[in-house]
Write a protein that holds these residues in place. Structure first.
Motif, short mmCIF file in Angstrom:
data_model
loop_
_atom_site.label_atom_id
_atom_site.label_comp_id
_atom_site.label_asym_id
_atom_site.label_seq_id
_atom_site.Cartn_x
_atom_site.Cartn_y
_atom_site.Cartn_z
N ARG A 86 7.11 -3.12 0.19
CA ARG A 86 7.69 -4.30 -0.35
C ARG A 86 6.88 -5.71 -0.06
O ARG A 86 6.97 -6.54 -0.90
CB ARG A 86 9.06 -4.26 0.24
CG ARG A 86 9.98 -3.15 -0.39
CD ARG A 86 11.58 -3.16 0.51
NE ARG A 86 12.19 -2.25 -0.15
CZ ARG A 86 13.42 -2.45 -0.90
NH1 ARG A 86 13.69 -3.61 -1.26
NH2 ARG A 86 14.33 -1.68 -1.50
N ARG A 128 -1.80 3.27 -0.70
CA ARG A 128 -1.45 4.16 0.07
C ARG A 128 -2.34 4.30 1.40
O ARG A 128 -2.06 4.42 2.62
CB ARG A 128 -0.73 5.48 -0.53
CG ARG A 128 0.06 5.36 -1.73
CD ARG A 128 0.60 6.84 -2.14
NE ARG A 128 1.85 6.90 -0.92
CZ ARG A 128 2.97 6.37 -1.05
NH1 ARG A 128 3.48 5.72 -2.14
NH2 ARG A 128 3.90 6.83 -0.33
N ARG A 136 9.43 7.81 1.90
CA ARG A 136 9.44 8.94 0.96
C ARG A 136 8.44 10.15 1.51
O ARG A 136 8.63 11.36 1.15
CB ARG A 136 8.74 8.44 -0.42
CG ARG A 136 9.48 7.41 -0.93
CD ARG A 136 11.00 7.78 -1.44
NE ARG A 136 11.67 6.46 -2.00
CZ ARG A 136 12.05 5.56 -1.37
NH1 ARG A 136 11.76 5.33 -0.19
NH2 ARG A 136 12.81 4.52 -2.10
N ASP A 137 7.52 9.73 2.00
CA ASP A 137 6.53 10.77 2.68
C ASP A 137 5.83 10.78 4.03
O ASP A 137 5.05 11.10 4.50
CB ASP A 137 4.92 10.41 1.90
CG ASP A 137 4.60 9.07 2.28
OD1 ASP A 137 5.24 8.27 2.82
OD2 ASP A 137 3.33 8.81 1.95
N ASP A 148 8.91 7.66 -8.30
CA ASP A 148 8.70 7.91 -6.92
C ASP A 148 8.39 9.63 -6.59
O ASP A 148 7.77 9.96 -6.08
CB ASP A 148 9.83 7.72 -6.08
CG ASP A 148 9.94 5.99 -5.79
OD1 ASP A 148 8.63 5.23 -6.25
OD2 ASP A 148 10.94 5.64 -5.26
#
Ligand code: C5P
Length: 218
Positions: free
Chosen positions: A39, A104, A125-126, A179
């Motif tokens: 974000r 990332r 998420r990961d 996502d």
């Protein structure tokens, strides 16, 4: 010795942020809200007039992110971005920024640096699949998109923010699709993750459930 890590992954509005921060408080551990990094990168890019498709420039922004967490406030280059950080529109921008592998990669080391004694609770998420594959406990939250949209609607209306169920459903579906279907680090449970469907659970009950699993593993 190694620093214990507990990961909480799941889709947008599954309640992972609340669960993770309660767990960190109960355990006295550090907290990594990895979504905040994506974000903040999106907000920094917007300020700098960088396109959300410009992977190289976005990765450079991410690598130079001057982000500080001060209690519940978040500072970007000294500026308080706590409120804009939480906007739905910022989440949408973050999900577009996060599809780029170079972004990332740039945020990877920063995320690892949160792993400090006495321990870490990391949500995203990961976290269990990519960033902390050696975590002692990996929780993956599941809740239907309808359930998540109606929770989010209540939250927003409670804060006096205008929103509609249909609008939120459409936003969540678009974000889920980005996502979960992206080629790099898609949002999915790690093979050794424990699934937690919190649709019918209170926050307290979810916290107790996960603490029970944590104690059983330590
Ligand atoms: O969790 P949160 O809604 O703050 O995340 C915003 C966006 O950042 C997500 O929709 C997702 O695209 C991205 N994100 C990610 N990997 C993470 C955390 C967030 O790709 N570990």
């Amino acid at each position: 010795g190694s620093v214990p890590v507990l990961t909480v992954d799941g889709p947008t509005a599954s309640g992972k942020g609340t669960l993770a921060s309660e767990l960190a408080a109960k355990l006295g551990y550090h907290l990594l809200d990895s979504g905040a990094l994506y974000r903040a990168t999106a907000l920094a890019a917007q300020d700098a007039g960088i396109s959300l498709e410009d992977e190289a420039s976005l990765a450079m922004m991410a690598a130079q992110l001057d982000l500080r967490f001060d209690g519940h406030r978040v500072l970007l280059g000294g500026r308080d971005i706590t409120d804009p950080l939480r906007l739905e529109s910022t989440g949408g921008m973050a999900s577009r920024v996060s599809v780029h592998p170079a972004v990332r990669q740039a945020l990877f080391q920063l995320q690892l640096s949160f792993r400090r004694l006495p321990g870490l609770v990391a949500d995203g998420r990961d976290m269990g699949t990519v960033v902390f594959p050696s975590a002692e406990l990996k929780v993956f939250l599941t809740a239907s998109v309808e359930q998540r949209a109606s929770r989010r609607l209540k939250q927003l209306l409670g804060k006096g923010v205008a929103a509609t169920l249909d609008g939120l459903l459409a936003d969540l579906r678009a974000r889920d699709e980005r996502d979960m279907l992206r080629s790099v680090a898609p949002c999915k449970p790690a093979e050794d993750a424990v699934l937690l469907d919190n649709s019918a659970l209170s926050i307290d009950a979810s916290v107790e459930q996960v603490l029970g699993w944590w104690q059983a593993r330590r």
